[in-house]
Design a protein around this motif. Structure first.
Motif, PDB file in Angstrom:
ATOM      1  N   TYR A  99       0.629  -1.200   0.001  1.00 35.42           N
ATOM      2  CA  TYR A  99       0.038  -0.142   0.121  1.00 35.42           C
ATOM      3  C   TYR A  99       0.849   1.255   0.025  1.00 35.42           C
ATOM      4  CZ  TYR A  99      -3.088   3.598   1.520  1.00 35.42           C
ATOM      5  OH  TYR A  99      -3.704   4.833   1.668  1.00 35.42           O
ATOM      6  N   ASP A 100       1.951   1.237   0.909  1.00 36.10           N
ATOM      7  CA  ASP A 100       2.748   2.476   0.765  1.00 36.10           C
ATOM      8  C   ASP A 100       3.304   2.606  -0.327  1.00 36.10           C
ATOM      9  OD1 ASP A 100       2.149   2.597   3.574  1.00 36.10           O
ATOM     10  OD2 ASP A 100       3.968   1.910   4.357  1.00 36.10           O
ATOM     11  N   LYS A 101       3.879   1.842  -1.083  1.00 33.71           N
ATOM     12  CA  LYS A 101       4.670   1.636  -2.215  1.00 33.71           C
ATOM     13  C   LYS A 101       3.768   2.391  -3.415  1.00 33.71           C
ATOM     14  CE  LYS A 101       8.736   0.725  -0.893  1.00 33.71           C
ATOM     15  NZ  LYS A 101       9.803   1.679  -0.986  1.00 33.71           N
ATOM     16  N   GLU A 102       2.508   1.846  -3.514  1.00 32.62           N
ATOM     17  CA  GLU A 102       1.510   2.148  -4.595  1.00 32.62           C
ATOM     18  C   GLU A 102       1.167   3.549  -4.379  1.00 32.62           C
ATOM     19  OE1 GLU A 102       0.139   0.636  -7.185  1.00 32.62           O
ATOM     20  OE2 GLU A 102       1.494  -0.914  -6.990  1.00 32.62           O
ATOM     21  N   SER A 103       0.917   4.039  -2.834  1.00 33.41           N
ATOM     22  CA  SER A 103       0.568   5.270  -2.631  1.00 33.41           C
ATOM     23  C   SER A 103       1.689   6.326  -3.123  1.00 33.41           C
ATOM     24  CB  SER A 103       0.443   5.417  -1.104  1.00 33.41           C
ATOM     25  OG  SER A 103       0.539   6.954  -0.847  1.00 33.41           O
ATOM     26  N   VAL A 104       2.981   5.912  -3.119  1.00 33.25           N
ATOM     27  CA  VAL A 104       3.865   6.893  -3.689  1.00 33.25           C
ATOM     28  C   VAL A 104       3.730   7.024  -5.321  1.00 33.25           C
ATOM     29  CG1 VAL A 104       6.612   7.071  -4.020  1.00 33.25           C
ATOM     30  CG2 VAL A 104       5.586   6.423  -1.694  1.00 33.25           C
ATOM     31  N   LEU A 105       3.719   5.681  -5.827  1.00 33.21           N
ATOM     32  CA  LEU A 105       3.410   5.625  -7.265  1.00 33.21           C
ATOM     33  C   LEU A 105       2.218   6.583  -7.724  1.00 33.21           C
ATOM     34  CD1 LEU A 105       4.115   1.980  -8.098  1.00 33.21           C
ATOM     35  CD2 LEU A 105       5.416   3.991  -8.879  1.00 33.21           C
ATOM     36  N   ILE A 106       1.029   6.581  -7.077  1.00 33.53           N
ATOM     37  CA  ILE A 106      -0.022   7.241  -7.259  1.00 33.53           C
ATOM     38  C   ILE A 106       0.148   8.743  -7.134  1.00 33.53           C
ATOM     39  CG2 ILE A 106      -2.452   7.526  -7.160  1.00 33.53           C
ATOM     40  CD1 ILE A 106      -2.534   4.398  -6.382  1.00 33.53           C
ATOM     41  N   THR A 107       0.425   8.947  -5.913  1.00 33.26           N
ATOM     42  CA  THR A 107       0.213  10.649  -5.398  1.00 33.26           C
ATOM     43  C   THR A 107       1.743  11.075  -5.299  1.00 33.26           C
ATOM     44  OG1 THR A 107       0.511   9.857  -3.099  1.00 33.26           O
ATOM     45  CG2 THR A 107      -1.713   9.894  -3.927  1.00 33.26           C
ATOM     46  N   GLY A 108       2.837  10.545  -5.590  1.00 32.01           N
ATOM     47  CA  GLY A 108       4.206  11.091  -5.443  1.00 32.01           C
ATOM     48  C   GLY A 108       4.489  12.125  -6.479  1.00 32.01           C
ATOM     49  N   THR A 109       5.600  12.826  -6.477  1.00 32.34           N
ATOM     50  CA  THR A 109       5.962  13.742  -7.527  1.00 32.34           C
ATOM     51  C   THR A 109       6.842  12.880  -8.277  1.00 32.34           C
ATOM     52  OG1 THR A 109       6.053  15.562  -6.065  1.00 32.34           O
ATOM     53  CG2 THR A 109       7.027  15.797  -8.207  1.00 32.34           C
ATOM     54  N   VAL A 110       6.639  12.845  -9.709  1.00 31.73           N
ATOM     55  CA  VAL A 110       7.610  12.160 -10.645  1.00 31.73           C
ATOM     56  C   VAL A 110       8.848  12.814 -11.134  1.00 31.73           C
ATOM     57  CG1 VAL A 110       7.549  10.745 -12.642  1.00 31.73           C
ATOM     58  CG2 VAL A 110       5.585  10.766 -11.265  1.00 31.73           C
ATOM     59  N   TYR A 111       9.921  12.273 -11.093  1.00 32.73           N
ATOM     60  CA  TYR A 111      11.156  12.799 -11.629  1.00 32.73           C
ATOM     61  C   TYR A 111      11.633  12.050 -12.265  1.00 32.73           C
ATOM     62  CZ  TYR A 111      11.077  15.982  -7.536  1.00 32.73           C
ATOM     63  OH  TYR A 111      10.779  16.846  -6.547  1.00 32.73           O
ATOM     64  N   LYS A 112      12.728  12.635 -13.368  1.00 36.43           N
ATOM     65  CA  LYS A 112      13.333  11.828 -14.386  1.00 36.43           C
ATOM     66  C   LYS A 112      14.700  11.942 -13.926  1.00 36.43           C
ATOM     67  CE  LYS A 112      12.151  14.447 -17.949  1.00 36.43           C
ATOM     68  NZ  LYS A 112      11.934  14.677 -19.387  1.00 36.43           N
ATOM     69  N   PHE A 113      15.244  10.662 -13.933  1.00 36.40           N
ATOM     70  CA  PHE A 113      16.759  10.511 -13.492  1.00 36.40           C
ATOM     71  C   PHE A 113      17.535  10.104 -14.694  1.00 36.40           C
ATOM     72  CE2 PHE A 113      14.795  10.729  -9.453  1.00 36.40           C
ATOM     73  CZ  PHE A 113      15.728  11.268  -8.463  1.00 36.40           C
ATOM     74  N   LYS A 114      18.472  10.780 -15.227  1.00 37.74           N
ATOM     75  CA  LYS A 114      19.252  10.333 -16.206  1.00 37.74           C
ATOM     76  C   LYS A 114      19.960   9.183 -16.008  1.00 37.74           C
ATOM     77  CE  LYS A 114      19.797  14.833 -18.258  1.00 37.74           C
ATOM     78  NZ  LYS A 114      20.876  15.732 -19.058  1.00 37.74           N
ATOM     79  N   THR A 115      20.000   8.302 -16.811  1.00 37.54           N
ATOM     80  CA  THR A 115      20.857   7.068 -16.473  1.00 37.54           C
ATOM     81  C   THR A 115      22.187   7.056 -17.330  1.00 37.54           C
ATOM     82  OG1 THR A 115      19.659   5.715 -18.463  1.00 37.54           O
ATOM     83  CG2 THR A 115      18.894   5.538 -16.004  1.00 37.54           C
ATOM     84  N   GLN A 116      23.076   6.164 -16.991  1.00 35.82           N
ATOM     85  CA  GLN A 116      24.191   6.091 -17.851  1.00 35.82           C
ATOM     86  C   GLN A 116      24.904   4.747 -17.994  1.00 35.82           C
ATOM     87  OE1 GLN A 116      27.009   8.267 -15.399  1.00 35.82           O
ATOM     88  NE2 GLN A 116      27.322   6.483 -14.034  1.00 35.82           N
ATOM     89  N   PRO A 117      25.577   4.553 -18.857  1.00 34.48           N
ATOM     90  CA  PRO A 117      25.866   3.044 -19.074  1.00 34.48           C
ATOM     91  C   PRO A 117      26.493   2.332 -17.890  1.00 34.48           C
ATOM     92  CG  PRO A 117      26.911   4.338 -20.656  1.00 34.48           C
ATOM     93  CD  PRO A 117      26.333   5.379 -19.431  1.00 34.48           C
ATOM     94  N   ILE A 118      25.983   0.995 -17.872  1.00 29.93           N
ATOM     95  CA  ILE A 118      26.580   0.225 -17.000  1.00 29.93           C
ATOM     96  C   ILE A 118      27.601  -0.496 -17.278  1.00 29.93           C
ATOM     97  CG2 ILE A 118      24.515   0.006 -15.402  1.00 29.93           C
ATOM     98  CD1 ILE A 118      24.038  -2.666 -16.760  1.00 29.93           C
ATOM     99  N   ASP A 119      28.598  -1.142 -16.317  1.00 33.37           N
ATOM    100  CA  ASP A 119      29.456  -2.092 -16.904  1.00 33.37           C
ATOM    101  C   ASP A 119      29.126  -3.356 -17.768  1.00 33.37           C
ATOM    102  OD1 ASP A 119      31.650  -3.783 -17.307  1.00 33.37           O
ATOM    103  OD2 ASP A 119      32.317  -4.060 -15.086  1.00 33.37           O
ATOM    104  N   PRO A 120      29.591  -3.335 -18.976  1.00 29.75           N
ATOM    105  CA  PRO A 120      29.004  -4.272 -20.002  1.00 29.75           C
ATOM    106  C   PRO A 120      29.509  -5.644 -19.486  1.00 29.75           C
ATOM    107  CG  PRO A 120      30.661  -2.986 -21.127  1.00 29.75           C
ATOM    108  CD  PRO A 120      30.438  -2.480 -19.619  1.00 29.75           C
ATOM    109  N   ASN A 121      30.310  -5.572 -18.474  1.00 29.10           N
ATOM    110  CA  ASN A 121      30.594  -7.306 -18.029  1.00 29.10           C
ATOM    111  C   ASN A 121      29.862  -7.668 -16.918  1.00 29.10           C
ATOM    112  OD1 ASN A 121      32.480  -7.573 -20.116  1.00 29.10           O
ATOM    113  ND2 ASN A 121      33.796  -6.251 -18.687  1.00 29.10           N
ATOM    114  N   ASP A 122      28.932  -6.862 -16.274  1.00 28.52           N
ATOM    115  CA  ASP A 122      28.057  -7.006 -15.170  1.00 28.52           C
ATOM    116  C   ASP A 122      27.011  -8.163 -15.505  1.00 28.52           C
ATOM    117  OD1 ASP A 122      26.797  -7.043 -12.600  1.00 28.52           O
ATOM    118  OD2 ASP A 122      25.671  -5.026 -13.256  1.00 28.52           O
ATOM    119  N   PRO A 123      27.125  -9.252 -14.960  1.00 24.72           N
ATOM    120  CA  PRO A 123      26.015 -10.149 -15.484  1.00 24.72           C
ATOM    121  C   PRO A 123      24.717  -9.870 -14.892  1.00 24.72           C
ATOM    122  CG  PRO A 123      27.287 -10.943 -13.470  1.00 24.72           C
ATOM    123  CD  PRO A 123      27.940  -9.482 -13.883  1.00 24.72           C
TER     124      PRO A 123
END
Length: 189
Positions: A26-50
């Motif tokens: 319920y707490d996580k769903e509440s965050v998803l429904i009523t929380g402020t949405v932010y965009k976080f830029k991603t970057q490449p991960i280690d290509p050898n990371d399985p």
């Protein structure tokens, strides 16, 4: 009489075991429904990371922030107060060891390293795994790696994260303003 007490205790424990996970969901769903949405830029991960199960591993550009609090130590828990830049991406407004009651969104992170000479706090964001259906997780990770490795301004990968009262929930991963699910479906066809 003794068996009735044992039965009542059993029922109480069983209900408690159901209520605890239900409250967490319920707490996580509440965050998803009523929380402020932010965009976080991603970057490449280690290509050898399985591939580690049924999720996509994400790396973020936002891993440091300025702080003039010389009392911060490695492994301290700090609050990152967030704001959006002109393109809607998250950036750190302020860093504090205590709640500043600013009325703005924040997330809690663990300090990896504090560089007192540069006044920089280094950290990892707590939402670095995007869980998916098992059959789609590996193709999603391959697609994410393909787009996030490119060093051009055309391809942009980012995570949508809902934030509310210090809690953060990863909603989706986007590539060029389209959900990663779009690319998975496109590849399946």
């Amino acid at each position: 009489m003794k068996t009735i007490h044992i039965f009542i205790i059993f029922i109480a424990v069983a209900l408690l075991q159901l209520l605890v996970p239900a409250k967490m969901i319920y707490d996580k769903e509440s965050v998803l429904i009523t929380g402020t949405v932010y965009k976080f830029k991603t970057q490449p991960i280690d290509p050898n990371d399985p591939f580690r199960g049924k999720y996509v591993t994400l790396g973020y550009e936002l891993t440091t922030a300025e702080s003039f609090d010389s009392t911060i130590q490695n492994r301290d828990r700090v609050l990152l107060y967030l704001e959006k830049d002109s393109l809607g991406f998250a950036k750190v407004k302020s860093v504090s060891k205590t709640d500043l009651k600013m009325g703005t969104d924040f997330i809690e992170v663990e300090v990896d390293y504090y560089n007192i000479n540069a006044n920089r706090v280094h950290f990892n964001l707590p939402f670095d795994r995007y869980y998916m259906e098992e059959s789609k997780a590996k193709p999603a990770e391959d697609i994410y790696r393909k787009f996030s490795r490119r060093n051009d301004t055309i391809n942009q990968t980012y995570a949508l994260v809902a934030v509310k009262n210090g809690d953060a929930v990863l909603k989706d991963v986007y590539i060029n303003d389209k959900s990663i699910h779009y690319y998975i479906e496109k590849e399946e066809k």
